[in-house]
Motif scaffolding. Sequence first.
Motif, PDB file in Angstrom:
ATOM      1  N   UNK A 113       0.847  -1.192   0.000  1.00  0.00           N
ATOM      2  CA  UNK A 113       0.000   0.000   0.000  1.00  0.00           C
ATOM      3  C   UNK A 113       0.882   1.241   0.000  1.00  0.00           C
ATOM      4  N   UNK A 114       0.309   2.335  -0.460  1.00  0.00           N
ATOM      5  CA  UNK A 114       0.990   3.629  -0.397  1.00  0.00           C
ATOM      6  C   UNK A 114      -0.082   4.701  -0.293  1.00  0.00           C
ATOM      7  N   UNK A 115       0.226   5.753   0.430  1.00  0.00           N
ATOM      8  CA  UNK A 115      -0.728   6.836   0.614  1.00  0.00           C
ATOM      9  C   UNK A 115      -0.399   8.025  -0.257  1.00  0.00           C
ATOM     10  N   UNK A 116      -1.434   8.754  -0.576  1.00  0.00           N
ATOM     11  CA  UNK A 116      -1.275   9.967  -1.355  1.00  0.00           C
ATOM     12  C   UNK A 116      -2.385  10.940  -1.021  1.00  0.00           C
ATOM     13  N   UNK A 117      -2.363  12.112  -1.617  1.00  0.00           N
ATOM     14  CA  UNK A 117      -3.387  13.113  -1.313  1.00  0.00           C
ATOM     15  C   UNK A 117      -4.796  12.677  -1.703  1.00  0.00           C
ATOM     16  N   UNK A 118      -4.908  11.724  -2.626  1.00  0.00           N
ATOM     17  CA  UNK A 118      -6.229  11.237  -3.045  1.00  0.00           C
ATOM     18  C   UNK A 118      -6.621   9.948  -2.345  1.00  0.00           C
ATOM     19  N   UNK A 164       4.961  -3.301 -10.589  1.00  0.00           N
ATOM     20  CA  UNK A 164       5.778  -3.755 -11.726  1.00  0.00           C
ATOM     21  C   UNK A 164       5.820  -5.289 -11.778  1.00  0.00           C
ATOM     22  N   UNK A 165       6.042  -5.924 -10.631  1.00  0.00           N
ATOM     23  CA  UNK A 165       6.100  -7.397 -10.575  1.00  0.00           C
ATOM     24  C   UNK A 165       4.784  -8.030 -11.002  1.00  0.00           C
ATOM     25  N   UNK A 166       3.670  -7.501 -10.510  1.00  0.00           N
ATOM     26  CA  UNK A 166       2.368  -8.084 -10.821  1.00  0.00           C
ATOM     27  C   UNK A 166       2.020  -7.945 -12.298  1.00  0.00           C
ATOM     28  N   UNK A 167       2.321  -6.794 -12.875  1.00  0.00           N
ATOM     29  CA  UNK A 167       2.040  -6.590 -14.303  1.00  0.00           C
ATOM     30  C   UNK A 167       2.903  -7.529 -15.129  1.00  0.00           C
ATOM     31  N   UNK A 184       4.622   8.572  -0.310  1.00  0.00           N
ATOM     32  CA  UNK A 184       5.708   7.660   0.033  1.00  0.00           C
ATOM     33  C   UNK A 184       5.385   6.302  -0.593  1.00  0.00           C
ATOM     34  N   UNK A 185       5.912   6.026  -1.800  1.00  0.00           N
ATOM     35  CA  UNK A 185       5.510   4.823  -2.519  1.00  0.00           C
ATOM     36  C   UNK A 185       5.969   3.520  -1.872  1.00  0.00           C
ATOM     37  N   UNK A 186       7.047   3.560  -1.101  1.00  0.00           N
ATOM     38  CA  UNK A 186       7.535   2.333  -0.471  1.00  0.00           C
ATOM     39  C   UNK A 186       7.702   1.221  -1.488  1.00  0.00           C
ATOM     40  N   UNK A 187       7.196   0.045  -1.165  1.00  0.00           N
ATOM     41  CA  UNK A 187       7.313  -1.133  -2.039  1.00  0.00           C
ATOM     42  C   UNK A 187       6.258  -1.166  -3.138  1.00  0.00           C
TER      43      UNK A 187
END
Length: 158
Positions: free
Chosen positions: A23-28, A92-95, A83-86
């Motif tokens: 997971x990663x958080x953002x303004x949206x 990328x791996x899943x795609x 903060x994209x983290x993993x």
Amino acid sequence: MKLRRRRPPAIDGLEPGERVLATAGGPDGDVVATTRRLLLRGTSVEWVRVETAAWDGDAAVLVVTEVPDSRGRRGRHRVALESPGRLVDVVREQVTQSVVISRHVAVDGRRGVRVTGRRTPADEIVWTAAVDSGLDLRDPGTKARVDAAVALVRNEVE
């Protein structure tokens, strides 16, 4: 000092057997990558529907482009992440893992069709064919060559 792994947040609406990978958080809001799909801004995109995903580090934006629909339109999502983290690596791996085969076959000079087979969680293959600009599928000869190219690639796998 004891290191603690952050537990993934509880996500409503997960299917049986579906797990949160990152997971990663953002303004949206949060962006969630699961074993089956990407959840972003209230939209769910299965991995087999993701054509490309790219991270723009300068803008801190994840750009996800969907496989074209039957009319050739592509969904495109731009999601800012604080903060994209993993998450970026997991996306990328899943795609990449979903793609069984992707091949461009020329049907008129260099122009042709990109045929891609992607594996679903149910172990089925979903096929897409993206025709290069300049090819007219209304022309019966061109359509026949494109259909033959799609069949050629599918026969390599099925």
